[in-house]
Design a protein around this motif. Structure first.
Motif, PDB file in Angstrom:
ATOM      1  N   GLY A 155       0.825  -1.208   0.000  1.00 48.62           N
ATOM      2  CA  GLY A 155       0.000   0.000   0.000  1.00 48.62           C
ATOM      3  C   GLY A 155       0.854   1.250   0.000  1.00 48.62           C
ATOM      4  N   VAL A 156       2.058   1.141   0.562  1.00 45.44           N
ATOM      5  CA  VAL A 156       3.045   2.227   0.530  1.00 45.44           C
ATOM      6  C   VAL A 156       4.231   1.739  -0.281  1.00 45.44           C
ATOM      7  CG1 VAL A 156       4.593   3.673   1.887  1.00 45.44           C
ATOM      8  CG2 VAL A 156       2.304   3.142   2.754  1.00 45.44           C
ATOM      9  N   ILE A 157       4.576   2.476  -1.318  1.00 48.63           N
ATOM     10  CA  ILE A 157       5.672   2.110  -2.218  1.00 48.63           C
ATOM     11  C   ILE A 157       6.751   3.193  -2.184  1.00 48.63           C
ATOM     12  CG2 ILE A 157       6.326   1.823  -4.646  1.00 48.63           C
ATOM     13  CD1 ILE A 157       4.943  -0.594  -3.603  1.00 48.63           C
ATOM     14  N   TRP A 158       7.987   2.753  -2.056  1.00 51.01           N
ATOM     15  CA  TRP A 158       9.116   3.662  -2.229  1.00 51.01           C
ATOM     16  C   TRP A 158       9.532   3.590  -3.697  1.00 51.01           C
ATOM     17  CZ3 TRP A 158      12.948   4.853   2.104  1.00 51.01           C
ATOM     18  CH2 TRP A 158      12.312   4.829   3.358  1.00 51.01           C
ATOM     19  N   PHE A 159       9.736   4.751  -4.300  1.00 48.28           N
ATOM     20  CA  PHE A 159      10.107   4.802  -5.715  1.00 48.28           C
ATOM     21  C   PHE A 159      11.261   5.766  -5.920  1.00 48.28           C
ATOM     22  CE2 PHE A 159       9.662   6.857  -9.926  1.00 48.28           C
ATOM     23  CZ  PHE A 159       9.896   5.734 -10.718  1.00 48.28           C
ATOM     24  N   ALA A 160      12.280   5.303  -6.622  1.00 47.49           N
ATOM     25  CA  ALA A 160      13.400   6.156  -7.046  1.00 47.49           C
ATOM     26  C   ALA A 160      13.570   5.957  -8.542  1.00 47.49           C
ATOM     27  CB  ALA A 160      14.678   5.782  -6.307  1.00 47.49           C
ATOM     28  N   GLY A 161      13.592   7.042  -9.278  1.00 46.73           N
ATOM     29  CA  GLY A 161      13.766   6.935 -10.712  1.00 46.73           C
ATOM     30  C   GLY A 161      12.939   7.946 -11.463  1.00 46.73           C
ATOM     31  N   ASP A 162      12.815   7.716 -12.750  1.00 42.59           N
ATOM     32  CA  ASP A 162      12.026   8.557 -13.641  1.00 42.59           C
ATOM     33  C   ASP A 162      11.238   7.611 -14.536  1.00 42.59           C
ATOM     34  OD1 ASP A 162      11.077  10.153 -15.771  1.00 42.59           O
ATOM     35  OD2 ASP A 162      12.759  11.546 -15.597  1.00 42.59           O
ATOM     36  N   PRO A 163       9.903   7.597 -14.450  1.00 46.43           N
ATOM     37  CA  PRO A 163       9.116   6.622 -15.219  1.00 46.43           C
ATOM     38  C   PRO A 163       9.276   6.751 -16.729  1.00 46.43           C
ATOM     39  CG  PRO A 163       7.685   8.282 -14.227  1.00 46.43           C
ATOM     40  CD  PRO A 163       9.054   8.466 -13.623  1.00 46.43           C
ATOM     41  N   ARG A 164       9.897   7.817 -17.202  1.00 49.22           N
ATOM     42  CA  ARG A 164      10.176   7.931 -18.627  1.00 49.22           C
ATOM     43  C   ARG A 164      11.386   7.093 -19.039  1.00 49.22           C
ATOM     44  NH1 ARG A 164      10.187  14.406 -18.243  1.00 49.22           N
ATOM     45  NH2 ARG A 164      11.456  13.758 -16.460  1.00 49.22           N
ATOM     46  N   PHE A 165      12.155   6.613 -18.048  1.00 47.83           N
ATOM     47  CA  PHE A 165      13.383   5.880 -18.331  1.00 47.83           C
ATOM     48  C   PHE A 165      13.464   4.555 -17.584  1.00 47.83           C
ATOM     49  CE2 PHE A 165      14.385  10.478 -18.445  1.00 47.83           C
ATOM     50  CZ  PHE A 165      14.600  10.615 -19.805  1.00 47.83           C
ATOM     51  N   ILE A 166      13.502   4.643 -16.269  1.00 46.76           N
ATOM     52  CA  ILE A 166      13.743   3.468 -15.426  1.00 46.76           C
ATOM     53  C   ILE A 166      13.376   3.825 -13.992  1.00 46.76           C
ATOM     54  CG2 ILE A 166      16.142   4.013 -14.782  1.00 46.76           C
ATOM     55  CD1 ILE A 166      16.784   1.018 -15.350  1.00 46.76           C
ATOM     56  N   GLY A 167      13.197   2.829 -13.174  1.00 56.16           N
ATOM     57  CA  GLY A 167      12.872   3.100 -11.784  1.00 56.16           C
ATOM     58  C   GLY A 167      13.198   1.926 -10.890  1.00 56.16           C
ATOM     59  N   LEU A 168      13.162   2.181  -9.614  1.00 56.85           N
ATOM     60  CA  LEU A 168      13.368   1.154  -8.607  1.00 56.85           C
ATOM     61  C   LEU A 168      12.241   1.279  -7.602  1.00 56.85           C
ATOM     62  CD1 LEU A 168      16.689   0.242  -6.844  1.00 56.85           C
ATOM     63  CD2 LEU A 168      14.664   0.708  -5.474  1.00 56.85           C
ATOM     64  N   VAL A 169      11.593   0.163  -7.296  1.00 53.92           N
ATOM     65  CA  VAL A 169      10.530   0.157  -6.296  1.00 53.92           C
ATOM     66  C   VAL A 169      10.983  -0.643  -5.090  1.00 53.92           C
ATOM     67  CG1 VAL A 169       8.595   0.482  -7.872  1.00 53.92           C
ATOM     68  CG2 VAL A 169       9.387  -1.828  -7.352  1.00 53.92           C
ATOM     69  N   ALA A 170      10.420  -0.298  -3.961  1.00 47.07           N
ATOM     70  CA  ALA A 170      10.675  -1.040  -2.730  1.00 47.07           C
ATOM     71  C   ALA A 170       9.427  -0.971  -1.871  1.00 47.07           C
ATOM     72  CB  ALA A 170      11.873  -0.460  -1.981  1.00 47.07           C
ATOM     73  N   ALA A 171       9.203  -2.019  -1.128  1.00 51.17           N
ATOM     74  CA  ALA A 171       8.141  -1.983  -0.127  1.00 51.17           C
ATOM     75  C   ALA A 171       8.663  -1.251   1.096  1.00 51.17           C
ATOM     76  CB  ALA A 171       7.710  -3.400   0.232  1.00 51.17           C
ATOM     77  N   SER A 172       7.751  -0.789   1.918  1.00 54.10           N
ATOM     78  CA  SER A 172       8.131  -0.041   3.110  1.00 54.10           C
ATOM     79  C   SER A 172       8.227  -0.969   4.307  1.00 54.10           C
ATOM     80  CB  SER A 172       7.093   1.056   3.390  1.00 54.10           C
ATOM     81  OG  SER A 172       7.469   1.822   4.513  1.00 54.10           O
TER      82      SER A 172
END
Length: 220
Positions: A155-172
């Motif tokens: 329900g809570v997502i950590w996101f680092a990146g730019d959706p136009r290129f690439i990203g990294l997701v993590a659970a909290s």
């Protein structure tokens, strides 16, 4: 200090600890499977006669397979670090996701999340799991019939990146002070003839950040 206050995610101490633990486990796993293969060979050569070789064919093959598989974890791990060293964390709630094929993404993929285009917040762009490696934890929670207690864990997502290129997701984590289960997502949206990331509002600075993590889009 909130994790979103750091200029890049890598400066967040808990993030560095999680990434380091991730790579240590990759290394331990790889060495462990190699050691298991060598151990089996030692037992066969020292304690058994050649007639027992047929019993070791499958164990040898499995150890070799797992060692090769373990090697495949390193490349995504180093890409995670490049993303974390380039982009800040965003902590998002109720991010749209699915396990079905996304209509705008051609080819095979293993689930997707949608994030707002930084240049056009009203536009959502999908990022996909391009490989099946280590996605089981996510799939169980992304499934439409997943129990509420499992769905709540993303329900809570950590996101680092730019959706136009690439990203990294993590659970909290439970107290929401650190990431866990980090996974790289890729941008594979079908691009129409004559379009480029510039049509998504990407600037030269945005493109340069993408290149730092190994993405080389056409600017125009």
């Amino acid at each position: 200090m909130s994790p979103t206050d750091y200029p890049i995610a890598w400066e967040h101490p808990a993030t560095r600890r999680v990434w380091t633990a991730h790579m240590v486990m990759n290394t331990v796993g790889f060495i462990g499977w190699i050691a298991a293969w060598v151990g089996l060979l030692y037992v066969l050569v020292v304690f058994l006669s050649p007639g027992w070789v047929f019993l070791f064919v499958l164990p040898f093959g499995y150890c070799f397979y797992r060692a090769v598989t373990q090697l495949r974890y390193f490349s995504p791990g180093f890409r995670m670090r490049r993303i974390l060293q380039t982009y800040p964390w965003q902590v998002l709630r109720d991010v749209s996701h699915g396990l079905n094929d996304h209509p705008n993404v051609p080819g095979k993929h293993y689930g997707w999340f949608e994030f707002s285009n930084p240049a056009r917040p009203d536009q959502s762009l999908p990022l996909v799991f391009s490989q099946h490696i280590r996605t089981e934890w996510w799939h169980r929670r992304m499934a439409p019939r997943a129990k509420a207690v499992l769905k709540s864990q993303i329900g809570v997502i950590w996101f680092a990146g730019d959706p136009r290129f690439i990203g990294l997701v993590a659970a909290s984590t439970q107290d929401e002070d650190g990431p866990r289960r980090m996974q790289v997502l890729e941008q594979r949206t079908e691009v129409k003839d004559g379009q480029s990331v510039a049509d998504w509002g990407a600037t030269s600075e945005d493109i340069e950040r993408g290149r730092r993590v190994g993405i080389y889009p056409a600017p125009s």
